[in-house]
Design a protein around this motif. Sequence first.
Motif, short mmCIF file in Angstrom:
data_model
loop_
_atom_site.label_atom_id
_atom_site.label_comp_id
_atom_site.label_asym_id
_atom_site.label_seq_id
_atom_site.Cartn_x
_atom_site.Cartn_y
_atom_site.Cartn_z
N GLY A 231 0.79 -1.23 0.00
CA GLY A 231 0.00 0.00 0.00
C GLY A 231 0.83 1.28 0.00
N GLN A 232 2.12 1.17 0.24
CA GLN A 232 2.99 2.35 0.28
C GLN A 232 3.31 2.85 -1.13
OE1 GLN A 232 6.49 1.87 2.70
NE2 GLN A 232 7.23 3.92 2.26
N LYS A 233 3.39 4.17 -1.25
CA LYS A 233 3.74 4.78 -2.53
C LYS A 233 5.19 5.22 -2.53
CE LYS A 233 -0.68 6.40 -4.18
NZ LYS A 233 -1.33 7.44 -4.96
N PHE A 234 5.81 5.17 -3.73
CA PHE A 234 7.17 5.63 -3.89
C PHE A 234 7.38 6.13 -5.31
CE2 PHE A 234 7.14 1.18 -5.05
CZ PHE A 234 7.99 1.09 -6.15
N LEU A 235 8.34 7.00 -5.46
CA LEU A 235 8.71 7.56 -6.75
C LEU A 235 9.82 6.70 -7.34
CD1 LEU A 235 8.25 9.97 -8.70
CD2 LEU A 235 10.10 11.12 -7.51
N LEU A 236 9.67 6.27 -8.58
CA LEU A 236 10.67 5.47 -9.28
C LEU A 236 11.13 6.25 -10.50
CD1 LEU A 236 10.60 1.73 -10.07
CD2 LEU A 236 11.01 3.33 -11.91
N ALA A 237 12.44 6.36 -10.66
CA ALA A 237 12.99 7.06 -11.82
C ALA A 237 14.16 6.27 -12.38
CB ALA A 237 13.45 8.45 -11.42
N PHE A 238 14.37 6.40 -13.70
CA PHE A 238 15.56 5.91 -14.37
C PHE A 238 16.34 7.13 -14.85
CE2 PHE A 238 13.01 2.02 -15.76
CZ PHE A 238 13.63 1.17 -14.86
N ALA A 239 17.65 7.09 -14.70
CA ALA A 239 18.49 8.16 -15.21
C ALA A 239 19.71 7.55 -15.89
CB ALA A 239 18.94 9.07 -14.07
N TRP A 240 20.20 8.22 -16.89
CA TRP A 240 21.38 7.72 -17.60
C TRP A 240 22.67 8.21 -16.94
CZ3 TRP A 240 25.11 10.41 -20.36
CH2 TRP A 240 24.88 11.78 -20.51
N THR A 241 22.57 9.23 -16.10
CA THR A 241 23.70 9.74 -15.33
C THR A 241 23.17 10.26 -14.00
OG1 THR A 241 25.55 11.32 -15.29
CG2 THR A 241 23.54 12.05 -16.38
N LEU A 242 24.04 10.35 -13.00
CA LEU A 242 23.64 10.92 -11.71
C LEU A 242 23.95 12.41 -11.63
CD1 LEU A 242 24.77 8.12 -9.23
CD2 LEU A 242 22.46 8.67 -9.97
N ASN A 243 24.67 12.91 -12.62
CA ASN A 243 25.07 14.32 -12.63
C ASN A 243 23.90 15.19 -13.06
OD1 ASN A 243 27.67 13.51 -11.93
ND2 ASN A 243 28.26 13.28 -14.07
N LYS A 244 23.53 16.15 -12.22
CA LYS A 244 22.42 17.04 -12.54
C LYS A 244 22.70 17.93 -13.74
CE LYS A 244 20.09 17.76 -8.16
NZ LYS A 244 19.77 18.78 -7.17
N ASP A 245 23.98 18.18 -14.01
CA ASP A 245 24.31 19.02 -15.16
C ASP A 245 24.27 18.23 -16.47
OD1 ASP A 245 26.61 17.50 -15.06
OD2 ASP A 245 27.96 19.19 -14.72
#
Length: 173
Positions: A75-89
């Motif tokens: 029942g818990q909600k969570f945000l799931l994301a895929f990224a190709w890099t961890l660098n915000k820039d």
Amino acid sequence: LRSTFSSLLTSYWLKMDAQFIQKSPVIFEDTFVVREKDKAGKKFDIVSRYECRSDLYEMDAVIDINTDLFPLEKGQKFLLAFAWTLNKDNTAFSNKYDETFPTISSTPSLMNEYDYVMHGKVFKYKDIQKGGQNLVELYVSFGGLLMQLSGSPDKLESIEVDSNLFLLLKALK
């Protein structure tokens, strides 16, 4: 005929630019809710297998998570994301081990925005038919922890077999 050719060419180049110039390192993001936990029984002490459903894109996920680091309940909600890099820039992530990352690195990191991060590789991408719909199943290995994501091909088309990616999770209240 000339204007049709010109618009097709423009459309082609815009699509090519979109593929090679990502505006954000995040290539997929959705909110999921846990439907089942360890449905087939608990296999490992600190790992659980979760069956989840997304809110926005109506995707199904089966994912193994280290519960000592990121415990979830039914029942818990969570945000799931895929990224190709961890660098915000949006700069490429080094494929070499850096023991100072992210403590000394001056590059802002997506890791600061999420609770749980894993690096993995897409090992299978399969087209399926379900309920008269064309769907895809994406399989990713995170050093032995596995994930299967099923859903619309439109939302997962930028992810290919043998792609390295980061899985980022954040618990929601």
